[in-house]
Design a protein around this motif. Structure first.
Motif, PDB file in Angstrom:
ATOM      1  N   LEU A  37      32.080  22.352 -16.365  1.00 35.56           N
ATOM      2  CA  LEU A  37      32.154  23.813 -16.396  1.00 35.56           C
ATOM      3  C   LEU A  37      31.964  24.487 -15.048  1.00 35.56           C
ATOM      4  O   LEU A  37      32.414  25.616 -14.852  1.00 35.56           O
ATOM      5  CB  LEU A  37      31.132  24.356 -17.395  1.00 35.56           C
ATOM      6  N   ARG A  71      40.236  18.295 -20.131  1.00 37.12           N
ATOM      7  CA  ARG A  71      39.559  18.009 -18.866  1.00 37.12           C
ATOM      8  C   ARG A  71      38.723  16.750 -18.984  1.00 37.12           C
ATOM      9  O   ARG A  71      38.056  16.531 -20.007  1.00 37.12           O
ATOM     10  CB  ARG A  71      38.662  19.184 -18.469  1.00 37.12           C
ATOM     11  N   MET A 101      34.991  25.746 -13.361  1.00 33.80           N
ATOM     12  CA  MET A 101      35.613  26.805 -14.144  1.00 33.80           C
ATOM     13  C   MET A 101      34.839  28.113 -14.032  1.00 33.80           C
ATOM     14  O   MET A 101      35.220  29.123 -14.618  1.00 33.80           O
ATOM     15  CB  MET A 101      35.688  26.386 -15.624  1.00 33.80           C
ATOM     16  N   GLU A 126      40.256  22.763 -23.437  1.00 37.35           N
ATOM     17  CA  GLU A 126      40.303  24.187 -23.108  1.00 37.35           C
ATOM     18  C   GLU A 126      41.638  24.756 -23.582  1.00 37.35           C
ATOM     19  O   GLU A 126      42.697  24.406 -23.050  1.00 37.35           O
ATOM     20  CB  GLU A 126      40.145  24.400 -21.599  1.00 37.35           C
ATOM     21  N   ASP A 127      41.608  25.583 -24.600  1.00 36.83           N
ATOM     22  CA  ASP A 127      42.832  26.188 -25.125  1.00 36.83           C
ATOM     23  C   ASP A 127      43.242  27.375 -24.269  1.00 36.83           C
ATOM     24  O   ASP A 127      42.412  28.196 -23.878  1.00 36.83           O
ATOM     25  CB  ASP A 127      42.618  26.630 -26.572  1.00 36.83           C
ATOM     26  N   ALA A 128      44.538  27.466 -23.995  1.00 32.55           N
ATOM     27  CA  ALA A 128      45.076  28.574 -23.194  1.00 32.55           C
ATOM     28  C   ALA A 128      46.417  28.983 -23.787  1.00 32.55           C
ATOM     29  O   ALA A 128      47.475  28.661 -23.243  1.00 32.55           O
ATOM     30  CB  ALA A 128      45.220  28.153 -21.734  1.00 32.55           C
ATOM     31  N   ARG A 186      31.851  28.602 -15.263  1.00 22.62           N
ATOM     32  CA  ARG A 186      31.232  28.843 -16.567  1.00 22.62           C
ATOM     33  C   ARG A 186      29.964  28.012 -16.780  1.00 22.62           C
ATOM     34  O   ARG A 186      29.583  27.737 -17.912  1.00 22.62           O
ATOM     35  CB  ARG A 186      32.237  28.548 -17.684  1.00 22.62           C
TER      36      ARG A 186
END
Length: 342
Positions: free
Chosen positions: A249, A132, A252, A123-125, A254
Protein backbone atom coordinates in the motif's frame (compact mmCIF):
# COMPACT_ATOMS: atom_id res chain seq x y z
CA UNK A 1 24.14 4.45 9.21
CA UNK A 2 20.83 4.26 11.04
CA UNK A 3 19.63 0.73 11.80
CA UNK A 4 16.14 -0.77 11.79
CA UNK A 5 14.08 -0.23 14.94
CA UNK A 6 10.97 -2.39 14.52
CA UNK A 7 11.17 -5.79 16.14
CA UNK A 8 10.12 -8.62 13.82
CA UNK A 9 10.54 -12.34 13.35
CA UNK A 10 12.71 -13.50 10.47
CA UNK A 11 10.45 -14.44 7.57
CA UNK A 12 10.50 -18.10 6.65
CA UNK A 13 8.96 -19.87 3.67
CA UNK A 14 8.41 -23.50 2.84
CA UNK A 15 11.16 -25.05 0.73
CA UNK A 16 8.43 -25.93 -1.79
CA UNK A 17 8.92 -22.42 -3.24
CA UNK A 18 12.14 -23.83 -4.73
CA UNK A 19 10.65 -26.99 -6.22
CA UNK A 20 12.36 -28.06 -9.47
CA UNK A 21 15.36 -25.87 -8.63
CA UNK A 22 17.89 -28.64 -9.14
CA UNK A 23 16.58 -29.53 -12.61
CA UNK A 24 16.35 -25.91 -13.73
CA UNK A 25 19.86 -25.16 -12.45
CA UNK A 26 21.31 -28.18 -14.24
CA UNK A 27 19.56 -27.15 -17.47
CA UNK A 28 21.56 -23.91 -17.28
CA UNK A 29 24.86 -25.71 -16.73
CA UNK A 30 25.06 -25.02 -13.00
CA UNK A 31 26.12 -27.15 -10.06
CA UNK A 32 22.98 -26.85 -7.89
CA UNK A 33 24.50 -28.46 -4.79
CA UNK A 34 27.34 -25.95 -4.70
CA UNK A 35 24.95 -23.02 -5.04
CA UNK A 36 22.63 -24.43 -2.38
CA UNK A 37 25.55 -24.67 0.05
CA UNK A 38 26.50 -21.09 -0.74
CA UNK A 39 23.19 -19.83 0.69
CA UNK A 40 23.04 -22.32 3.58
CA UNK A 41 20.64 -24.82 2.00
CA UNK A 42 20.96 -28.44 0.88
CA UNK A 43 19.32 -31.08 -1.32
CA UNK A 44 17.92 -32.74 1.80
CA UNK A 45 16.14 -29.54 2.80
CA UNK A 46 14.57 -29.12 -0.65
CA UNK A 47 13.43 -32.75 -0.58
CA UNK A 48 11.08 -31.86 2.29
CA UNK A 49 8.55 -29.37 0.82
CA UNK A 50 7.21 -28.37 4.25
CA UNK A 51 10.68 -27.55 5.62
CA UNK A 52 10.92 -23.88 6.62
CA UNK A 53 13.84 -21.90 5.22
CA UNK A 54 14.77 -18.19 5.47
CA UNK A 55 13.20 -16.19 2.67
CA UNK A 56 16.50 -14.36 2.17
CA UNK A 57 18.20 -17.70 1.40
CA UNK A 58 15.58 -18.54 -1.23
CA UNK A 59 15.83 -15.07 -2.82
CA UNK A 60 19.65 -15.17 -2.77
CA UNK A 61 19.69 -18.63 -4.37
CA UNK A 62 17.68 -17.45 -7.38
CA UNK A 63 19.73 -14.26 -7.78
CA UNK A 64 23.03 -16.14 -7.46
CA UNK A 65 21.88 -18.78 -9.94
CA UNK A 66 20.84 -16.13 -12.48
CA UNK A 67 24.21 -14.42 -12.19
CA UNK A 68 26.25 -17.64 -12.33
CA UNK A 69 24.38 -18.96 -15.37
CA UNK A 70 24.13 -15.66 -17.22
CA UNK A 71 20.39 -16.33 -17.52
CA UNK A 72 18.58 -13.12 -16.56
CA UNK A 73 15.21 -14.94 -16.65
CA UNK A 74 16.09 -17.75 -14.25
CA UNK A 75 13.01 -16.96 -12.15
CA UNK A 76 10.74 -17.37 -15.18
CA UNK A 77 12.34 -20.75 -15.91
CA UNK A 78 11.51 -21.78 -12.35
CA UNK A 79 7.90 -20.71 -12.89
CA UNK A 80 7.69 -22.59 -16.20
CA UNK A 81 8.76 -25.78 -14.44
CA UNK A 82 5.91 -25.55 -11.94
CA UNK A 83 2.60 -27.39 -12.14
CA UNK A 84 -0.46 -26.76 -10.04
CA UNK A 85 0.12 -30.03 -8.17
CA UNK A 86 3.35 -28.53 -6.81
CA UNK A 87 1.14 -26.38 -4.55
CA UNK A 88 0.26 -29.51 -2.56
CA UNK A 89 -3.21 -29.98 -1.03
CA UNK A 90 -4.25 -26.40 -1.82
CA UNK A 91 -4.13 -27.16 -5.57
CA UNK A 92 -7.45 -29.00 -5.34
CA UNK A 93 -9.05 -26.06 -3.55
CA UNK A 94 -7.73 -23.59 -6.14
CA UNK A 95 -8.98 -25.51 -9.17
CA UNK A 96 -12.50 -25.67 -7.76
CA UNK A 97 -12.87 -21.99 -6.92
CA UNK A 98 -15.83 -20.32 -8.68
CA UNK A 99 -13.61 -17.64 -10.28
CA UNK A 100 -10.02 -16.45 -10.62
CA UNK A 101 -10.77 -13.75 -8.06
CA UNK A 102 -11.80 -16.40 -5.55
CA UNK A 103 -8.65 -18.40 -6.35
CA UNK A 104 -6.41 -15.37 -5.69
CA UNK A 105 -8.23 -14.61 -2.43
CA UNK A 106 -7.71 -18.25 -1.47
CA UNK A 107 -3.96 -17.85 -2.03
CA UNK A 108 -4.01 -14.77 0.19
CA UNK A 109 -5.92 -16.63 2.91
CA UNK A 110 -3.67 -19.69 2.84
CA UNK A 111 -0.38 -17.96 2.05
CA UNK A 112 1.24 -19.73 5.03
CA UNK A 113 0.91 -22.97 3.01
CA UNK A 114 2.40 -21.47 -0.14
CA UNK A 115 4.69 -18.48 0.35
CA UNK A 116 4.62 -16.47 3.58
CA UNK A 117 6.82 -13.81 1.99
CA UNK A 118 4.38 -13.11 -0.83
CA UNK A 119 2.15 -10.07 -0.49
CA UNK A 120 -0.78 -9.97 -2.88
CA UNK A 121 -3.88 -7.85 -3.36
CA UNK A 122 -6.50 -7.11 -6.00
CA UNK A 123 -7.17 -3.49 -6.92
CA UNK A 124 -10.31 -2.93 -8.99
CA UNK A 125 -10.28 0.01 -11.41
CA UNK A 126 -13.48 -0.03 -13.43
CA UNK A 127 -13.25 -2.52 -16.28
CA UNK A 128 -9.67 -3.31 -15.36
CA UNK A 129 -8.13 -4.85 -12.26
CA UNK A 130 -4.56 -4.92 -10.97
CA UNK A 131 -3.24 -7.94 -9.13
CA UNK A 132 -0.31 -6.57 -7.17
CA UNK A 133 2.48 -8.81 -5.87
CA UNK A 134 5.46 -8.07 -3.64
CA UNK A 135 8.17 -10.29 -2.18
CA UNK A 136 8.83 -9.27 1.42
CA UNK A 137 12.47 -9.88 2.37
CA UNK A 138 14.24 -9.32 5.67
CA UNK A 139 17.29 -7.73 4.06
CA UNK A 140 17.18 -5.15 1.25
CA UNK A 141 18.51 -6.32 -2.07
CA UNK A 142 17.63 -7.41 -5.57
CA UNK A 143 14.66 -9.79 -5.68
CA UNK A 144 13.85 -9.63 -9.40
CA UNK A 145 14.11 -13.39 -9.93
CA UNK A 146 11.71 -14.12 -7.07
CA UNK A 147 9.31 -11.40 -8.24
CA UNK A 148 9.32 -12.72 -11.80
CA UNK A 149 8.85 -16.28 -10.58
CA UNK A 150 5.84 -15.14 -8.54
CA UNK A 151 4.35 -13.47 -11.62
CA UNK A 152 4.87 -16.63 -13.65
CA UNK A 153 3.23 -18.77 -10.98
CA UNK A 154 0.29 -16.34 -10.92
CA UNK A 155 -0.20 -17.13 -14.63
CA UNK A 156 -0.43 -20.79 -13.72
CA UNK A 157 -3.26 -20.03 -11.30
CA UNK A 158 -5.13 -17.83 -13.76
CA UNK A 159 -4.85 -20.40 -16.54
CA UNK A 160 -6.03 -23.23 -14.32
CA UNK A 161 -9.33 -21.32 -14.08
CA UNK A 162 -9.54 -19.49 -17.43
CA UNK A 163 -7.77 -21.92 -19.75
CA UNK A 164 -4.21 -22.37 -20.98
CA UNK A 165 -4.50 -19.68 -23.66
CA UNK A 166 -5.57 -16.89 -21.31
CA UNK A 167 -3.45 -13.74 -21.37
CA UNK A 168 -3.49 -10.65 -19.14
CA UNK A 169 -3.72 -7.16 -20.60
CA UNK A 170 -0.18 -6.41 -19.42
CA UNK A 171 2.47 -7.50 -16.91
CA UNK A 172 4.39 -4.99 -14.77
CA UNK A 173 7.73 -5.03 -12.95
CA UNK A 174 9.34 -2.24 -10.95
CA UNK A 175 12.84 -3.41 -11.91
CA UNK A 176 14.71 -2.73 -15.13
CA UNK A 177 14.56 -4.85 -18.26
CA UNK A 178 17.45 -7.23 -18.70
CA UNK A 179 18.43 -9.37 -21.66
CA UNK A 180 16.19 -10.93 -24.27
CA UNK A 181 12.43 -10.49 -23.83
CA UNK A 182 11.58 -13.77 -25.57
CA UNK A 183 11.08 -15.63 -22.28
CA UNK A 184 8.62 -12.97 -21.11
CA UNK A 185 6.62 -13.20 -24.34
CA UNK A 186 6.55 -16.98 -24.06
CA UNK A 187 5.35 -16.90 -20.47
CA UNK A 188 2.88 -14.02 -20.56
CA UNK A 189 1.96 -13.40 -24.22
CA UNK A 190 1.18 -9.72 -23.59
CA UNK A 191 2.94 -6.34 -23.29
CA UNK A 192 5.57 -6.23 -20.53
CA UNK A 193 6.25 -2.97 -18.69
CA UNK A 194 9.52 -2.58 -16.76
CA UNK A 195 10.27 0.31 -14.39
CA UNK A 196 6.57 0.27 -13.64
CA UNK A 197 4.87 1.55 -10.49
CA UNK A 198 4.05 -1.96 -9.28
CA UNK A 199 4.81 -5.66 -9.66
CA UNK A 200 1.94 -7.75 -10.95
CA UNK A 201 -0.57 -8.02 -13.77
CA UNK A 202 -3.35 -5.94 -15.28
CA UNK A 203 -6.38 -7.88 -16.46
CA UNK A 204 -10.03 -7.43 -17.32
CA UNK A 205 -12.33 -7.40 -14.31
CA UNK A 206 -14.62 -9.63 -16.37
CA UNK A 207 -11.84 -12.23 -16.56
CA UNK A 208 -11.32 -12.10 -12.80
CA UNK A 209 -15.01 -12.77 -12.23
CA UNK A 210 -15.68 -15.15 -15.12
CA UNK A 211 -17.35 -18.30 -13.72
CA UNK A 212 -15.14 -21.37 -13.55
CA UNK A 213 -17.05 -23.98 -15.56
CA UNK A 214 -15.19 -26.86 -13.92
CA UNK A 215 -15.65 -25.71 -10.31
CA UNK A 216 -17.19 -28.27 -7.96
CA UNK A 217 -18.45 -26.78 -4.69
CA UNK A 218 -18.49 -30.18 -3.00
CA UNK A 219 -14.84 -30.82 -3.87
CA UNK A 220 -13.93 -27.29 -2.79
CA UNK A 221 -15.61 -27.79 0.59
CA UNK A 222 -13.83 -31.13 1.04
CA UNK A 223 -10.46 -29.61 0.17
CA UNK A 224 -11.00 -26.66 2.53
CA UNK A 225 -11.87 -28.97 5.43
CA UNK A 226 -8.69 -30.94 4.81
CA UNK A 227 -6.50 -27.84 4.49
CA UNK A 228 -7.94 -26.20 7.59
CA UNK A 229 -6.74 -29.21 9.58
CA UNK A 230 -3.12 -28.59 8.55
CA UNK A 231 -1.17 -26.79 11.32
CA UNK A 232 0.03 -23.34 10.36
CA UNK A 233 3.76 -22.90 9.81
CA UNK A 234 4.75 -21.18 13.02
CA UNK A 235 2.90 -18.59 15.07
CA UNK A 236 1.08 -15.87 13.16
CA UNK A 237 2.89 -12.56 13.30
CA UNK A 238 0.95 -9.31 13.31
CA UNK A 239 4.23 -7.50 12.57
CA UNK A 240 4.70 -9.57 9.42
CA UNK A 241 1.09 -9.00 8.34
CA UNK A 242 1.43 -5.23 8.80
CA UNK A 243 4.78 -5.18 6.95
CA UNK A 244 3.22 -7.06 4.05
CA UNK A 245 0.34 -4.61 3.88
CA UNK A 246 2.70 -1.62 3.97
CA UNK A 247 4.80 -3.15 1.16
CA UNK A 248 1.70 -3.24 -1.03
CA UNK A 249 0.00 0.00 0.00
CA UNK A 250 2.87 2.46 0.53
CA UNK A 251 3.54 2.95 -3.22
CA UNK A 252 -0.21 3.57 -3.63
CA UNK A 253 -0.22 6.31 -0.98
CA UNK A 254 -2.58 4.26 1.17
CA UNK A 255 -0.37 3.00 4.01
CA UNK A 256 -2.15 4.85 6.83
CA UNK A 257 -2.80 3.05 10.10
CA UNK A 258 -6.55 3.28 9.43
CA UNK A 259 -6.28 1.63 6.01
CA UNK A 260 -3.86 -1.06 7.20
CA UNK A 261 -6.09 -1.91 10.16
CA UNK A 262 -9.17 -2.07 7.94
CA UNK A 263 -7.40 -4.34 5.47
CA UNK A 264 -6.47 -6.70 8.29
CA UNK A 265 -10.06 -6.81 9.52
CA UNK A 266 -9.64 -4.91 12.79
CA UNK A 267 -9.95 -1.40 14.19
CA UNK A 268 -6.97 0.88 14.84
CA UNK A 269 -7.02 0.38 18.60
CA UNK A 270 -6.88 -3.41 18.23
CA UNK A 271 -4.04 -3.18 15.74
CA UNK A 272 -2.03 -0.88 17.99
CA UNK A 273 -2.62 -3.14 21.00
CA UNK A 274 -1.46 -6.22 19.09
CA UNK A 275 1.63 -4.38 17.88
CA UNK A 276 2.35 -3.30 21.45
CA UNK A 277 2.12 -6.94 22.52
CA UNK A 278 4.76 -7.73 19.89
CA UNK A 279 7.00 -4.87 21.08
CA UNK A 280 6.54 -3.02 17.79
CA UNK A 281 4.85 0.15 16.64
CA UNK A 282 3.24 1.15 13.39
CA UNK A 283 5.45 4.12 12.51
CA UNK A 284 8.63 2.08 12.93
CA UNK A 285 7.30 -0.66 10.66
CA UNK A 286 6.40 1.90 7.98
CA UNK A 287 9.84 3.45 8.26
CA UNK A 288 11.55 0.06 7.96
CA UNK A 289 9.58 -0.81 4.84
CA UNK A 290 10.27 2.65 3.41
CA UNK A 291 14.01 2.07 3.97
CA UNK A 292 13.89 -1.31 2.24
CA UNK A 293 11.89 -0.06 -0.72
CA UNK A 294 14.08 3.04 -0.99
CA UNK A 295 17.17 0.89 -1.42
CA UNK A 296 15.40 -1.38 -3.90
CA UNK A 297 14.18 1.54 -6.01
CA UNK A 298 17.45 3.49 -5.87
CA UNK A 299 19.72 0.56 -6.76
CA UNK A 300 17.57 -1.72 -8.90
CA UNK A 301 15.28 0.57 -10.92
CA UNK A 302 15.71 3.47 -13.31
CA UNK A 303 13.20 5.58 -11.38
CA UNK A 304 14.04 9.25 -11.18
CA UNK A 305 14.65 10.44 -7.61
CA UNK A 306 11.39 12.39 -7.77
CA UNK A 307 9.53 9.22 -8.68
CA UNK A 308 11.22 7.30 -5.85
CA UNK A 309 10.10 10.03 -3.45
CA UNK A 310 6.52 9.77 -4.72
CA UNK A 311 6.48 5.96 -4.45
CA UNK A 312 7.61 6.26 -0.84
CA UNK A 313 4.92 8.75 0.14
CA UNK A 314 6.77 12.07 -0.15
CA UNK A 315 5.11 14.97 -1.95
CA UNK A 316 8.42 16.68 -2.73
CA UNK A 317 11.99 15.63 -3.37
CA UNK A 318 13.56 17.83 -0.69
CA UNK A 319 11.59 16.14 2.13
CA UNK A 320 12.55 12.72 0.79
CA UNK A 321 16.21 13.72 0.49
CA UNK A 322 16.31 14.92 4.11
CA UNK A 323 14.75 11.67 5.32
CA UNK A 324 17.14 9.62 3.16
CA UNK A 325 20.20 11.48 4.46
CA UNK A 326 19.08 10.88 8.06
CA UNK A 327 18.53 7.17 7.40
CA UNK A 328 21.59 6.28 5.31
CA UNK A 329 24.04 9.15 5.94
CA UNK A 330 24.37 9.77 2.22
CA UNK A 331 22.35 11.32 -0.59
CA UNK A 332 20.14 9.11 -2.81
CA UNK A 333 22.34 9.90 -5.82
CA UNK A 334 25.44 8.76 -3.89
CA UNK A 335 23.87 5.41 -3.02
CA UNK A 336 22.82 4.92 -6.63
CA UNK A 337 26.31 5.58 -7.99
CA UNK A 338 28.07 3.48 -5.33
CA UNK A 339 25.82 0.41 -5.25
CA UNK A 340 24.44 0.05 -8.75
CA UNK A 341 26.12 -2.83 -10.63
CA UNK A 342 28.52 -1.77 -13.35
Amino acid sequence: MRTSTAKRNNTQVRSAVLCHYEAVAQSQGLNPLSLLRKVGLSRRILATPSQLIPVDSAVALLETSAEASGCSTFGLLMAEARTLSDFGPISLLLTHQPSARNAINTIIQYRHLMNEALGMMIEDAGKMALVREEIMTDQPGDARQSIEMAAGVLMLVFRSILGSHWRPQSVHFTHQAAGNLQAYRRMFGCPIHFDSDFNGVKCLTADLDKPNATADTTMAAYARTFIDAIPEAGRKSIVRDVRKSVYLLLPMGRASVEQIASGLGMNVRTLQRRLDDSEANFSSIVNDVRRELAQRYIVHTDYSLGRVAEQLGYSNLSSFSRWFQAQFECAPSQMRSLRRPA
